[in-house]
Design a protein around this motif. Sequence first.
Motif, PDB file in Angstrom:
ATOM      1  N   PRO A 116       2.189  12.273  52.738  1.00 55.91           N
ATOM      2  CA  PRO A 116       2.678  13.157  51.751  1.00 55.91           C
ATOM      3  C   PRO A 116       3.585  14.227  52.098  1.00 55.91           C
ATOM      4  O   PRO A 116       3.647  14.763  53.218  1.00 55.91           O
ATOM      5  CB  PRO A 116       1.215  13.833  51.464  1.00 55.91           C
ATOM      6  N   VAL A 117       4.225  15.094  50.977  1.00 58.89           N
ATOM      7  CA  VAL A 117       5.090  15.889  51.194  1.00 58.89           C
ATOM      8  C   VAL A 117       4.426  17.027  52.126  1.00 58.89           C
ATOM      9  O   VAL A 117       5.336  17.648  52.987  1.00 58.89           O
ATOM     10  CB  VAL A 117       5.583  16.416  50.009  1.00 58.89           C
ATOM     11  N   ASP A 118       3.392  17.683  52.204  1.00 56.73           N
ATOM     12  CA  ASP A 118       2.534  18.638  52.622  1.00 56.73           C
ATOM     13  C   ASP A 118       2.512  18.398  53.946  1.00 56.73           C
ATOM     14  O   ASP A 118       2.650  19.363  54.895  1.00 56.73           O
ATOM     15  CB  ASP A 118       1.369  19.084  52.114  1.00 56.73           C
ATOM     16  N   GLU A 119       2.194  17.130  54.429  1.00 53.42           N
ATOM     17  CA  GLU A 119       2.183  16.631  55.732  1.00 53.42           C
ATOM     18  C   GLU A 119       3.268  16.552  56.373  1.00 53.42           C
ATOM     19  O   GLU A 119       3.713  16.977  57.885  1.00 53.42           O
ATOM     20  CB  GLU A 119       1.247  15.477  55.888  1.00 53.42           C
ATOM     21  N   MET A 120       4.349  16.437  55.839  1.00 53.12           N
ATOM     22  CA  MET A 120       5.515  16.447  56.325  1.00 53.12           C
ATOM     23  C   MET A 120       6.261  17.755  56.584  1.00 53.12           C
ATOM     24  O   MET A 120       6.885  17.933  57.803  1.00 53.12           O
ATOM     25  CB  MET A 120       6.772  15.516  55.430  1.00 53.12           C
ATOM     26  N   ALA A 121       5.940  18.525  55.723  1.00 53.48           N
ATOM     27  CA  ALA A 121       5.971  19.951  56.093  1.00 53.48           C
ATOM     28  C   ALA A 121       5.425  20.456  57.323  1.00 53.48           C
ATOM     29  O   ALA A 121       5.977  21.182  57.994  1.00 53.48           O
ATOM     30  CB  ALA A 121       5.868  20.956  54.773  1.00 53.48           C
ATOM     31  N   GLU A 122       4.125  20.007  57.334  1.00 51.58           N
ATOM     32  CA  GLU A 122       3.303  20.574  58.254  1.00 51.58           C
ATOM     33  C   GLU A 122       3.979  19.974  59.647  1.00 51.58           C
ATOM     34  O   GLU A 122       4.002  20.445  60.859  1.00 51.58           O
ATOM     35  CB  GLU A 122       1.914  20.206  58.386  1.00 51.58           C
ATOM     36  N   LEU A 123       4.370  18.631  59.826  1.00 54.67           N
ATOM     37  CA  LEU A 123       5.046  18.120  60.873  1.00 54.67           C
ATOM     38  C   LEU A 123       6.476  18.861  61.256  1.00 54.67           C
ATOM     39  O   LEU A 123       6.533  19.105  62.565  1.00 54.67           O
ATOM     40  CB  LEU A 123       5.411  16.702  60.656  1.00 54.67           C
ATOM     41  N   ALA A 124       7.260  19.286  60.462  1.00 51.90           N
ATOM     42  CA  ALA A 124       8.211  19.887  60.633  1.00 51.90           C
ATOM     43  C   ALA A 124       8.112  21.302  61.429  1.00 51.90           C
ATOM     44  O   ALA A 124       8.578  21.907  62.231  1.00 51.90           O
ATOM     45  CB  ALA A 124       9.250  20.168  59.409  1.00 51.90           C
ATOM     46  N   GLU A 125       7.078  22.148  60.767  1.00 50.46           N
ATOM     47  CA  GLU A 125       6.890  23.263  61.262  1.00 50.46           C
ATOM     48  C   GLU A 125       6.038  23.105  62.563  1.00 50.46           C
ATOM     49  O   GLU A 125       6.363  23.867  63.539  1.00 50.46           O
ATOM     50  CB  GLU A 125       5.565  23.892  60.400  1.00 50.46           C
ATOM     51  N   THR A 126       5.285  22.116  63.007  1.00 48.02           N
ATOM     52  CA  THR A 126       4.843  21.987  64.131  1.00 48.02           C
ATOM     53  C   THR A 126       6.020  21.834  65.213  1.00 48.02           C
ATOM     54  O   THR A 126       5.912  22.118  66.252  1.00 48.02           O
ATOM     55  CB  THR A 126       3.577  20.537  64.214  1.00 48.02           C
ATOM     56  N   LEU A 127       6.865  20.799  64.987  1.00 46.67           N
ATOM     57  CA  LEU A 127       7.906  20.503  65.760  1.00 46.67           C
ATOM     58  C   LEU A 127       8.679  21.762  66.067  1.00 46.67           C
ATOM     59  O   LEU A 127       8.987  22.113  67.212  1.00 46.67           O
ATOM     60  CB  LEU A 127       9.090  19.435  65.525  1.00 46.67           C
ATOM     61  N   ILE A 128       8.877  22.766  65.137  1.00 47.68           N
ATOM     62  CA  ILE A 128       9.493  23.943  65.531  1.00 47.68           C
ATOM     63  C   ILE A 128       8.520  24.816  66.179  1.00 47.68           C
ATOM     64  O   ILE A 128       9.046  25.512  67.328  1.00 47.68           O
ATOM     65  CB  ILE A 128       9.885  25.133  64.169  1.00 47.68           C
ATOM     66  N   ASN A 129       7.247  24.873  66.175  1.00 46.79           N
ATOM     67  CA  ASN A 129       6.667  25.672  67.213  1.00 46.79           C
ATOM     68  C   ASN A 129       6.357  25.162  68.388  1.00 46.79           C
ATOM     69  O   ASN A 129       6.705  25.916  69.591  1.00 46.79           O
ATOM     70  CB  ASN A 129       4.784  25.809  66.353  1.00 46.79           C
ATOM     71  N   LEU A 130       6.291  23.739  68.651  1.00 45.36           N
ATOM     72  CA  LEU A 130       6.546  23.194  69.934  1.00 45.36           C
ATOM     73  C   LEU A 130       7.905  23.688  70.648  1.00 45.36           C
ATOM     74  O   LEU A 130       8.010  24.085  71.891  1.00 45.36           O
ATOM     75  CB  LEU A 130       6.564  21.501  69.759  1.00 45.36           C
ATOM     76  N   GLN A 131       9.038  23.326  69.965  1.00 44.52           N
ATOM     77  CA  GLN A 131      10.310  23.946  70.550  1.00 44.52           C
ATOM     78  C   GLN A 131      10.184  25.539  70.960  1.00 44.52           C
ATOM     79  O   GLN A 131      10.794  25.657  72.054  1.00 44.52           O
ATOM     80  CB  GLN A 131      11.236  23.703  69.377  1.00 44.52           C
ATOM     81  N   SER A 132       9.718  26.272  69.940  1.00 45.96           N
ATOM     82  CA  SER A 132       9.504  27.756  70.363  1.00 45.96           C
ATOM     83  C   SER A 132       8.608  27.972  71.564  1.00 45.96           C
ATOM     84  O   SER A 132       8.988  28.470  72.452  1.00 45.96           O
ATOM     85  CB  SER A 132       8.797  28.538  69.233  1.00 45.96           C
ATOM     86  N   LEU A 133       7.426  27.036  71.890  1.00 47.39           N
ATOM     87  CA  LEU A 133       6.827  27.310  72.997  1.00 47.39           C
ATOM     88  C   LEU A 133       7.284  26.668  74.090  1.00 47.39           C
ATOM     89  O   LEU A 133       7.289  27.424  75.227  1.00 47.39           O
ATOM     90  CB  LEU A 133       5.333  26.363  72.852  1.00 47.39           C
TER      91      LEU A 133
END
Length: 185
Positions: A116-133
């Motif tokens: 679902p679109v909301d889960e894809m958005a959550e995945l994108a945000e998670t990848l950005i957070n992981l890159q940041s960490l």
Amino acid sequence: MSMGMLLGRHVAEAGNAMAIDHDTPAWLSAFAQTSMSDTFSLGVSYDVYSSLMGAVSKGLRDFSEELKTACGVAGTVPDKFDEIVTKARDAIGSAVLDRAGTEHAQPLRRVLGVLPVDEMAELAETLINLQSLKEKVTKPSETVGGPIDVAVITKGEGMVWLKRKHFFDPGLNSRYMLRQSSLYK
């Protein structure tokens, strides 16, 4: 992608495009730093893959020298030596990437195609957070970080904000928030 203004008009060079169809139901593409999305989708980051290919080249060269010595062969290196090593390295690199595609990228695309679109958005945000960490703990210059805005773009709804930071603290500006809520009831 490069972009800018030219004679008062916005000009942009087209980036990588990918056709979505039955064989490729989804595509993950990073727009800035790609190491986390590469690692997530392929199972290996570009820097690790590059290091691996460098080690393979050196290992092949060292192996050939040891083999020459062990066989008692003396003399100069054949003219095609570098070409042979490059061909072997490329074959190993292709095998690694083919396996990464089969084991990581293709299953991921199948899942992304039905998320679902909301889960894809959550995945994108998670990848950005992981890159940041990752940047925070491994690099002296933290180039990724801070609050993240999340928006989705769909054919039916256009762009919709899921998460958006304000340039001010909403708790300190309750009148503004009340005005906004009355405007969008």
